[in-house]
Design a protein around this motif. Structure first.
Motif, PDB file in Angstrom:
ATOM      1  N   PRO A  46       0.825  -1.216   0.000  1.00  0.00           N
ATOM      2  CA  PRO A  46       0.000   0.000   0.000  1.00  0.00           C
ATOM      3  C   PRO A  46       0.857   1.263   0.000  1.00  0.00           C
ATOM      4  CG  PRO A  46      -0.886  -1.612   1.530  1.00  0.00           C
ATOM      5  CD  PRO A  46       0.426  -2.162   1.056  1.00  0.00           C
ATOM      6  N   TYR A 149      -4.259  -4.299  -2.064  1.00  0.00           N
ATOM      7  CA  TYR A 149      -4.759  -2.977  -1.729  1.00  0.00           C
ATOM      8  C   TYR A 149      -3.644  -1.963  -1.935  1.00  0.00           C
ATOM      9  CZ  TYR A 149      -5.747   0.997   1.302  1.00  0.00           C
ATOM     10  OH  TYR A 149      -5.905   2.258   1.797  1.00  0.00           O
ATOM     11  N   PRO A 152      -6.118   4.322  -1.022  1.00  0.00           N
ATOM     12  CA  PRO A 152      -7.465   4.449  -0.455  1.00  0.00           C
ATOM     13  C   PRO A 152      -8.386   5.383  -1.235  1.00  0.00           C
ATOM     14  CG  PRO A 152      -5.879   5.696   0.844  1.00  0.00           C
ATOM     15  CD  PRO A 152      -5.089   4.878  -0.130  1.00  0.00           C
ATOM     16  N   VAL A 162     -13.949  -5.216   3.935  1.00  0.00           N
ATOM     17  CA  VAL A 162     -12.563  -5.630   4.119  1.00  0.00           C
ATOM     18  C   VAL A 162     -12.578  -6.956   4.858  1.00  0.00           C
ATOM     19  CG1 VAL A 162     -10.336  -5.069   5.155  1.00  0.00           C
ATOM     20  CG2 VAL A 162     -11.754  -3.239   4.188  1.00  0.00           C
ATOM     21  N   ALA A 172      -6.210  -1.100   5.493  1.00  0.00           N
ATOM     22  CA  ALA A 172      -7.165  -0.858   4.410  1.00  0.00           C
ATOM     23  C   ALA A 172      -8.476  -0.312   4.954  1.00  0.00           C
ATOM     24  CB  ALA A 172      -7.409  -2.146   3.625  1.00  0.00           C
ATOM     25  N   THR A 176      -9.402   3.593   3.948  1.00  0.00           N
ATOM     26  CA  THR A 176     -10.555   3.818   3.064  1.00  0.00           C
ATOM     27  C   THR A 176     -11.675   4.552   3.805  1.00  0.00           C
ATOM     28  OG1 THR A 176     -11.354   1.571   3.561  1.00  0.00           O
ATOM     29  CG2 THR A 176     -10.048   1.861   1.551  1.00  0.00           C
ATOM     30  N   ILE A 246     -12.282  -5.966  -0.438  1.00  0.00           N
ATOM     31  CA  ILE A 246     -10.818  -6.003  -0.314  1.00  0.00           C
ATOM     32  C   ILE A 246     -10.484  -7.206   0.569  1.00  0.00           C
ATOM     33  CG2 ILE A 246      -8.748  -4.745   0.361  1.00  0.00           C
ATOM     34  CD1 ILE A 246     -10.327  -2.148   0.097  1.00  0.00           C
TER      35      ILE A 246
END
Length: 321
Positions: A46, A149, A152, A162, A172, A176, A246
């Motif tokens: 990420p 992921y 975001p 998630v 995540a 997000t 996700i």
């Protein structure tokens, strides 16, 4: 092209680079083969990821890793490993995937789409980030399901589920949500994972407690549909509206690649590869393992900080022979 090396290193992540540094220091002829970009796994982390470890524990080859943060970030790590590779002129072949490793007399033949390399020794340092652990539920192949992921912002103003309760899933969920997503977590266990970063745990637990992020514990996804997801919970099955899933369900090494190379895997679900922990040599003579690939399905056992020593063990064993 047909070239012979003392060591062919498969994988250009931090541990593969560490093996290259050790080989270079010992005066051995080596090459590092990486199927993607330099430190490809870290590149696919990420965008906003912060490491659990401090920068000095991520150092390789005794080269200092300077960070302005208490815990280094993904961009800092990418910059550090790139500078290591370029400043030391490491022999790295990028975007060159190894297709097979096969005995060839006293050597091993390492085949890629571009070349055939011959090595007296082979080091496999391929990590575990390439193959996601699937949920094996109907609809998992829908385009809205993501096993990786990255950013975001993509999920702003979307209904996001998630799956998971460890660091990747928690990051995540929080990121997000902060970008305006409506976030629901689906967790098989009774709570947030024990290994979640200590500075993140209070944040996710408080967001769940206040109801900003919905969480179903002791729950699993049963089916995924274009606009909804069915979740099995202790109170029964529920269906929630959904735009994206996700699935932070973890990853696994490329076991088929290891088996094709002749490396024995344990018969249990852990699928531990056979190797000597003192030398890192596998059941295949002169083929070594380095880094997180050593852990089989226990992908939380080996990290950069405790597997960088594999490079020294391997090169020491080779030079002593």
């Amino acid at each position: 092209m047909d070239t012979t090396y003392d060591i062919v290193i498969v994988g250009g992540g931090p541990i593969g680079l560490a093996c290259g540094l050790a080989a270079q220091k010992a005066g051995l002829r080596y090459v590092i083969l990486e199927k993607g970009c330099l430190v490809n796994s870290l590149y696919n982390y990420p965008l906003n990821m912060t490491f659990f470890s401090t920068s000095e524990r991520l150092e390789i080859g005794g080269i200092p890793f300077m960070s302005i943060n208490a815990k280094p970030t993904r961009p800092e790590a990418l910059e550090y490993y790139r500078r290591v590779a370029t400043s030391k002129a490491l022999q790295v072949r990028l975007f060159e995937e190894v297709l097979s490793i096969a005995p060839d007399g006293d050597l091993y033949q390492v085949k890629t789409p571009r070349h055939i390399y011959r090595g007296r020794h082979v080091v496999i340092a391929t990590g575990f980030y390439d193959i996601p652990n699937l949920m094996n539920v109907p609809g998992e192949d829908l385009p809205k399901v993501r096993h990786y992921y990255k950013d975001p912002h993509f999920y702003a103003m979307q209904k996001v589920i998630v799956v998971g309760a460890h660091n990747s899933a928690v990051d995540a969920a929080l990121e997000t949500w902060r970008k305006g997503a409506d976030v629901t977590m689906v967790v098989r266990e009774s709570g947030i994972g024990d290994r979640v970063k200590y500075w993140v745990r209070p944040d996710i637990e408080n967001r769940i407690k206040e109801g900003s992020i919905k969480a179903y514990f002791h729950s699993v996804i049963k089916a995924i549909h274009p606009d909804t997801v069915d979740i099995s919970t202790p109170e029964g099955e529920v269906t929630v509206d959904n735009d994206y899933v996700i699935a932070m369900t973890g990853y696994q090494p490329n076991f088929a690649f290891l088996e094709k190379a002749g490396i024995t895997l344990s018969a249990d679900s852990k699928r531990y590869p056979a190797y000597n922990p003192d030398t890192m040599e596998t059941n295949m003579p002169r083929i070594y393992l380095a880094g997180v690939v050593c852990g089989g399905m226990d992908t939380h056992v080996w990290f950069i900080e405790n597997s960088r020593e594999h490079a020294e063990k391997i090169v020491e064993h080779i030079t002593l022979k």
